[in-house]
Design a protein around this motif. Structure first.
Motif, short mmCIF file in Angstrom:
data_model
loop_
_atom_site.label_atom_id
_atom_site.label_comp_id
_atom_site.label_asym_id
_atom_site.label_seq_id
_atom_site.Cartn_x
_atom_site.Cartn_y
_atom_site.Cartn_z
N TYR A 1 0.88 -1.16 0.00
CA TYR A 1 0.00 0.00 0.00
C TYR A 1 0.92 1.21 0.00
CZ TYR A 1 -4.46 2.32 1.06
OH TYR A 1 -5.61 3.06 1.01
N LEU A 2 1.05 1.81 -1.18
CA LEU A 2 2.09 2.80 -1.39
C LEU A 2 1.51 4.16 -1.77
CD1 LEU A 2 5.27 3.15 -2.10
CD2 LEU A 2 4.56 2.63 -4.41
N ALA A 3 2.08 5.21 -1.18
CA ALA A 3 1.67 6.57 -1.56
C ALA A 3 2.85 7.24 -2.24
CB ALA A 3 1.25 7.36 -0.35
N VAL A 4 2.56 8.01 -3.30
CA VAL A 4 3.60 8.79 -3.96
C VAL A 4 3.29 10.25 -3.65
CG1 VAL A 4 4.74 9.33 -6.13
CG2 VAL A 4 3.74 7.08 -5.79
N ILE A 5 4.25 10.93 -3.01
CA ILE A 5 4.01 12.33 -2.71
C ILE A 5 5.10 13.19 -3.35
CG2 ILE A 5 2.81 11.83 -0.54
CD1 ILE A 5 5.32 12.68 0.98
N VAL B 1 -3.21 -4.62 -9.66
CA VAL B 1 -2.59 -3.40 -9.15
C VAL B 1 -3.56 -2.26 -9.43
CG1 VAL B 1 -0.62 -1.84 -9.30
CG2 VAL B 1 -0.32 -4.28 -9.76
N LEU B 2 -3.84 -1.45 -8.42
CA LEU B 2 -4.72 -0.31 -8.63
C LEU B 2 -3.94 0.96 -8.34
CD1 LEU B 2 -7.56 0.78 -9.22
CD2 LEU B 2 -8.07 0.57 -6.81
N MET B 3 -3.85 1.82 -9.36
CA MET B 3 -3.16 3.09 -9.17
C MET B 3 -4.19 4.21 -9.24
SD MET B 3 0.36 2.54 -11.17
CE MET B 3 -0.03 1.61 -12.61
N LEU B 4 -4.05 5.17 -8.36
CA LEU B 4 -5.01 6.26 -8.32
C LEU B 4 -4.28 7.60 -8.27
CD1 LEU B 4 -5.97 4.03 -5.75
CD2 LEU B 4 -8.10 4.97 -6.63
N ASP B 5 -4.61 8.46 -9.24
CA ASP B 5 -3.98 9.78 -9.30
C ASP B 5 -4.87 10.76 -8.56
OD1 ASP B 5 -2.59 12.04 -9.88
OD2 ASP B 5 -2.36 11.60 -12.02
N GLU B 6 -4.42 11.21 -7.41
CA GLU B 6 -5.19 12.11 -6.56
C GLU B 6 -6.66 11.70 -6.46
OE1 GLU B 6 -4.44 16.29 -6.90
OE2 GLU B 6 -2.56 15.88 -7.93
N PRO B 7 -6.90 10.54 -5.87
CA PRO B 7 -8.26 10.01 -5.85
C PRO B 7 -9.24 10.83 -5.02
CG PRO B 7 -6.83 8.67 -4.46
CD PRO B 7 -5.94 9.64 -5.20
N THR B 8 -8.75 11.58 -4.04
CA THR B 8 -9.70 12.28 -3.17
C THR B 8 -9.99 13.70 -3.62
OG1 THR B 8 -7.87 12.86 -1.74
CG2 THR B 8 -9.17 10.95 -1.11
N ALA B 9 -9.31 14.16 -4.70
CA ALA B 9 -9.56 15.52 -5.17
C ALA B 9 -11.03 15.65 -5.54
CB ALA B 9 -8.68 15.83 -6.36
N GLY B 10 -11.68 16.65 -5.01
CA GLY B 10 -13.08 16.89 -5.33
C GLY B 10 -14.07 16.06 -4.54
N LEU B 11 -13.59 15.25 -3.60
CA LEU B 11 -14.52 14.48 -2.77
C LEU B 11 -14.74 15.19 -1.44
CD1 LEU B 11 -13.42 10.73 -3.12
CD2 LEU B 11 -15.39 11.85 -4.17
N ASP B 12 -15.94 15.04 -0.88
CA ASP B 12 -16.19 15.64 0.43
C ASP B 12 -15.60 14.71 1.51
OD1 ASP B 12 -17.92 13.52 0.47
OD2 ASP B 12 -19.73 14.73 0.29
N MET C 1 -3.32 -4.03 -14.54
CA MET C 1 -2.98 -2.77 -13.88
C MET C 1 -4.05 -1.73 -14.17
SD MET C 1 0.92 -1.73 -14.05
CE MET C 1 2.25 -2.76 -13.56
N GLY C 2 -4.76 -1.34 -13.15
CA GLY C 2 -5.79 -0.32 -13.33
C GLY C 2 -5.24 1.03 -12.91
N LEU C 3 -5.69 2.08 -13.58
CA LEU C 3 -5.27 3.42 -13.20
C LEU C 3 -6.48 4.33 -13.26
CD1 LEU C 3 -3.30 5.81 -12.72
CD2 LEU C 3 -2.75 5.74 -15.13
N MET C 4 -6.76 5.01 -12.15
CA MET C 4 -7.86 5.96 -12.17
C MET C 4 -7.28 7.36 -12.17
SD MET C 4 -11.31 6.42 -9.97
CE MET C 4 -10.68 7.37 -8.62
N ILE D 1 -1.41 1.81 -5.23
CA ILE D 1 -0.46 2.92 -5.33
C ILE D 1 -1.29 4.18 -5.54
CG2 ILE D 1 1.47 3.91 -6.63
CD1 ILE D 1 2.13 1.07 -7.58
N PHE D 2 -1.16 5.16 -4.67
CA PHE D 2 -1.93 6.38 -4.90
C PHE D 2 -1.08 7.63 -4.72
CE2 PHE D 2 -2.98 8.17 -0.65
CZ PHE D 2 -2.56 7.13 0.18
N ILE D 3 -1.50 8.66 -5.46
CA ILE D 3 -0.83 9.96 -5.38
C ILE D 3 -1.69 10.85 -4.51
CG2 ILE D 3 -0.28 12.05 -6.68
CD1 ILE D 3 0.42 10.30 -9.03
N SER D 4 -1.08 11.60 -3.63
CA SER D 4 -1.89 12.49 -2.81
C SER D 4 -1.10 13.70 -2.36
CB SER D 4 -2.40 11.74 -1.59
OG SER D 4 -3.15 12.61 -0.77
N HIS D 5 -1.83 14.79 -2.14
CA HIS D 5 -1.22 15.99 -1.59
C HIS D 5 -1.62 16.16 -0.13
CE1 HIS D 5 0.66 17.63 -5.11
NE2 HIS D 5 -0.41 17.31 -5.81
#
Lengths: 266, 285
Positions: free
Chosen positions: B35-39, B164-175, B85-88, B198-202
């Motif tokens: 469970y990896l985060a890329v910052i 493998v599930l990759m998510l590019d800033e998955p929470t942007a725009g979510l409440d 490999m999925g990417l959202m 693997i997800f990207i987050s700020h």
């Protein structure tokens, strides 16, 4: 995939031509195009070539960018040459069946192709040294007098510059959409026509939806700032003629006179 | 079974005067089930990196190995990789296009060449998984709210059953509720399907709460790679790169600056609360 696309043809570098007022460049290019149709003999063509060469050198834009524009009209050039070679009456050099190749035909063909090259390269210099927004602003100022005849010059210029501004945004969006759909298993490398047409739908639908959304957002943003086309709007970087612009007009005037004089003498 | 990035170099606008290095010799390895985060700051190369991992972009040099195979080898079965490999992406608007939600979710598995019944079963499962109400199944995806669109987009990826599930800033725009829901789902997917995430987050708080490992990118370089706790202990280095740190670490850092010695190095809010409670009780005695 689309990572190497740049907007229009503008080549960002600092040169005398880049710094010229866009109006000067538009008018000079127009005069140059007229001059190309005035030349008839070898000396005239030489003068036109020399002028073009000097402009290319002082524009500092690499030569291969200049040639790029010619690729698009390669077919037209070949077609023009072929038609002229075979259809111009005159002294027959070679006969192949019913087709005659004449000396006059070859001369006309060379002349036409050269003219086409001059026209395209002349306008390429203008496009490569001027940003699209400066170009539209220049056009707007040139056509400003037509507002007297109720022609919405400012609005048209505004629409053109907005459209130009949207190109890189939509290209960027297209790239992202293609990626998002590739992830979902769309094979964009398939060369079969039926597959390629089918692949258009998952790309074009999101692209259109997004284009409409962006257009709507922009309209609201302009509305919110009380944008109104007419009236006495001023620009953030108003165009003002500088000394170099006057010199440029002088240079093109001298060039045009030379072409005319050469035409009369020979 | 792993993903290996081997000295990846990626440049934008190659051979023009705009040339720009987006990734410079990046190497790392991700094991199955991590469970990896890329910052990293905007423009640090995070998105480029994950797009390279699943072959959307081709590196200028270096390569990516998935389960031991070079994915950029010309004989590699690329279409097979899509199912694994999925990417959202950040904006669901880029992938929704069908007339109704259900057909849209069917699109992915359909492209994998599955049978109709299997496609529909997967789509149904995926939509259930993202907690979309049944009555929304046959609505147009364009009528949905932003959060619902995101769920449908995620379902569209999940229906392909990636490993493998990759998510590019998955929470942007979510409440806040949506964010909580998303991480709960990711946790569940990991547990039930043994997915690598693997997800990207700020947002450093959500990174601290969820990721087990962090990769820190800065100006196209991989500058840190380690366990969440370890990476967040480099307070000065992270803030020096213009990155934030989790609120919990921040609070404890302020306490330390004010002369209150803490011995723990909390990362999650829970841990910070426990530590503060301990300190408070120690003072009372």
């Amino acid at each position: 995939m689309l990572r190497d696309i740049t907007l229009g043809q503008f080549y960002p570098i600092d040169s005398i031509l880049h710094r010229l007022d866009p109006r000067v460049k538009i008018i000079c290019t127009f005069i140059y195009m007229i001059s190309v149709f005035l030349v008839r003999d070898v000396w005239g063509y030489l003068a036109a070539t020399l002028f073009l060469a000097i402009m290319i050198i002082i524009s500092k834009v690499p030569f291969k960018y200049m040639i790029r524009g010619l690729k698009g009209i390669l077919m037209i050039m070949i077609l023009t040459a072929v038609i002229n070679v075979f259809t111009t009456p005159g002294k027959v050099l070679l006969s192949i069946g019913v087709i005659d190749i004449t000396l006059e035909g070859i001369k006309v063909a060379v002349r036409m192709v050269l003219r086409l090259i001059f026209l395209v390269m002349g306008s390429s210099i203008m496009m490569l040294t001027t940003t699209p927004s400066r170009l539209t602003y220049g056009l707007e100022r040139i056509f400003k007098p037509l507002e007297r005849f109720n022609l919405p010059v400012h609005e048209i210029a505004m629409m053109i510059s907005i459209a130009l501004g949207f190109i890189p945004i939509l290209v960027d969006e297209l790239d992202k959409i293609i990626k998002a759909q590739s992830v979902r298993g769309v094979d964009f490398n398939n060369r079969k026509l039926s597959v390629r047409i089918k692949n258009m739908i998952p790309v074009l639908v999101p692209l259109f939806v997004s284009a409409f959304r962006r257009a709507g957002d922009l309209a609201v943003a302009m509305e919110a700032r009380c944008y109104h086309g007419g009236g006495k709007r001023t620009g953030i970087n108003p165009l003002r003629y500088d000394r170099r612009d006057h010199i440029a007009y002088l240079v093109i005037f001298i060039y045009l006179s030379m072409i005319i004089v050469i035409g009369i003498i020979f | 079974m792993s993903i290996i990035a081997d000295h990846i170099v990626y440049k934008y606008n190659v051979k023009t005067h705009f040339e720009n290095i987006a990734l410079d010799e990046v190497s790392f390895k991700v094991e199955d089930g991590e469970y990896l985060a890329v910052i990293g700051q905007t423009g640090s190369g995070k998105s480029t990196l994950i797009q390279l991992l699943n072959g959307l972009l081709k590196p200028d040099s270096g390569t990516v190995y998935y389960n031991g195979e070079d994915i950029f080898d010309k004989d590699y079965d690329f279409s097979g990789l899509r199912g694994k490999m999925g990417l959202m992406f950040q904006y669901p608007e880029y992938q929704l296009f069908e007339e109704d939600v259900f057909s849209d979710v069917c699109f992915g598995p359909q492209n994998l060449g599955l049978e109709r019944a299997e496609v529909e079963l997967r789509a149904y499962e995926a939509l259930k998984m993202v907690d979309l109400k049944d009555e929304a199944f046959y609505r147009s995806p364009f009528e949905l709210s932003g959060g619902e669109k995101k769920r449908v987009a995620l379902a569209g990826i999940l229906a392909m059953k990636p490993q493998v599930l990759m998510l590019d800033e998955p929470t942007a725009g979510l409440d806040p509720a949506g964010k909580k829901w998303l991480f709960k789902l990711l946790k569940k997917l990991r547990k039930e399907r043994d997915m690598t995430i693997i997800f990207i987050s700020h947002n450093m708080d959500e990174v601290a709460e969820n990721a087990e490992r962090i990769i820190v990118m800065d100006k196209g370089n991989l500058v840190m790679d380690g366990k969440t706790r370890e990476v967040f202990s480099y307070y000065d280095e992270l803030t020096g790169m213009g990155l934030d740190i989790p609120t919990s670490s921040k609070i404890l850092h302020i306490l330390k600056e004010n002369g209150i010695s803490t011995n723990a190095d909390p990362v999650t809010l829970r841990e910070a609360a426990d530590e503060i409670e301990r300190l408070y009780k120690a003072r009372l005695h």
